[in-house]
Write a protein that holds these residues in place. Structure first.
Motif, PDB file in Angstrom:
ATOM      1  N   ASP A 140       0.849  -1.190   0.000  1.00 42.57           N
ATOM      2  CA  ASP A 140       0.000   0.000   0.000  1.00 42.57           C
ATOM      3  C   ASP A 140       0.883   1.237   0.000  1.00 42.57           C
ATOM      4  OD1 ASP A 140      -2.301  -1.561   0.158  1.00 42.57           O
ATOM      5  OD2 ASP A 140      -2.571  -1.238   2.324  1.00 42.57           O
ATOM      6  N   LYS A 141       0.429   2.272  -0.665  1.00 40.48           N
ATOM      7  CA  LYS A 141       1.121   3.555  -0.707  1.00 40.48           C
ATOM      8  C   LYS A 141       0.174   4.621  -0.161  1.00 40.48           C
ATOM      9  CE  LYS A 141       4.729   1.828  -2.888  1.00 40.48           C
ATOM     10  NZ  LYS A 141       4.468   0.424  -2.857  1.00 40.48           N
ATOM     11  N   PRO A 142       0.690   5.798   0.205  1.00 40.70           N
ATOM     12  CA  PRO A 142      -0.191   6.838   0.744  1.00 40.70           C
ATOM     13  C   PRO A 142      -1.309   7.243  -0.225  1.00 40.70           C
ATOM     14  CG  PRO A 142       2.096   7.399   1.181  1.00 40.70           C
ATOM     15  CD  PRO A 142       2.104   6.189   0.281  1.00 40.70           C
ATOM     16  N   HIS A 143      -1.059   7.146  -1.517  1.00 44.33           N
ATOM     17  CA  HIS A 143      -2.044   7.610  -2.499  1.00 44.33           C
ATOM     18  C   HIS A 143      -2.973   6.515  -3.014  1.00 44.33           C
ATOM     19  CE1 HIS A 143       0.988   5.816  -5.084  1.00 44.33           C
ATOM     20  NE2 HIS A 143       0.097   5.822  -6.061  1.00 44.33           N
ATOM     21  N   ALA A 144      -2.633   5.235  -2.793  1.00 45.90           N
ATOM     22  CA  ALA A 144      -3.467   4.152  -3.331  1.00 45.90           C
ATOM     23  C   ALA A 144      -3.153   2.839  -2.636  1.00 45.90           C
ATOM     24  CB  ALA A 144      -3.228   4.007  -4.835  1.00 45.90           C
ATOM     25  N   LYS A 145      -4.167   2.011  -2.515  1.00 44.90           N
ATOM     26  CA  LYS A 145      -3.997   0.664  -1.976  1.00 44.90           C
ATOM     27  C   LYS A 145      -3.249  -0.190  -2.999  1.00 44.90           C
ATOM     28  CE  LYS A 145      -6.261   0.913   1.929  1.00 44.90           C
ATOM     29  NZ  LYS A 145      -5.528   0.779   3.170  1.00 44.90           N
TER      30      LYS A 145
END
Length: 178
Positions: A140-145
């Motif tokens: 997971d990234k801050p902008h998208a799963k």
């Protein structure tokens, strides 16, 4: 067409401690299945490992090793890289030519970095690609799963036509090496 399997960056530093990559256990099993089918068909299996001078992916360190649960075999090949592109400043292109490989099946980690970059680099070299759409993963990234990132990259890569080189996105179970 003789095809090789490229398994990119499935290393302990990203897989053997929490937080785990999306759908990790299933992805590892799909990669093992791909490797077993490739070997059975006489296709090369190439394990690509990212390395850094030090830190988590320092060459030879615990995080640099292949992830627990991967099944390797005698005759498999290993390649170190230092950028997201498995071809850049490595012997991969020469190795594929030496082995008589005309196409690659790609799986591994990270969907949006090394898998994406290596796929595009292969296409730019005129090497047909089969992307195992359910056998690449990321965190997971801050902008998208991670699941969204994986789906996006499978879709985007599968719809590239401007390179003029064939690309197909398939489930791992549907990829053959004969």
């Amino acid at each position: 067409m003789k095809q090789a399997l490229l398994v990119i960056d499935v290393q302990s530093g990203m897989f053997d401690q929490a937080p785990f990559p999306d759908d990790m256990e299933a992805v590892l099993e799909r990669i093992n299945g791909l490797a077993e089918r490739a070997r059975a068909a006489g296709a090369p299996v190439i394990w690509v490992q990212h390395e850094s001078p030090a830190g988590l992916l320092g060459r030879g360190g615990p995080g640099w090793q292949l992830a627990a649960g991967l099944r390797t075999a005698d005759g498999d090949r290993y390649l170190a890289k230092t950028t997201p592109d498995s071809f850049l400043r490595t012997e991969l292109d020469a190795l594929l030519k030496q082995l008589g490989v005309e196409g690659v099946a790609i799986c591994g980690y990270a969907s949006e970095f090394c898998v994406d970059t290596t796929t595009r680099s292969a296409l730019a070299r005129g090497i047909p690609v089969t992307l195992a759409g359910d056998a690449h993963t990321t965190h997971d990234k801050p902008h998208a799963k991670a699941a969204v990132i994986r789906a996006h990259h499978s879709f985007a890569l599968g719809n590239l036509s401007s390179f003029g080189t064939p690309i197909a996105v398939k489930d791992a179970a549907d990829i053959t090496f004969d």
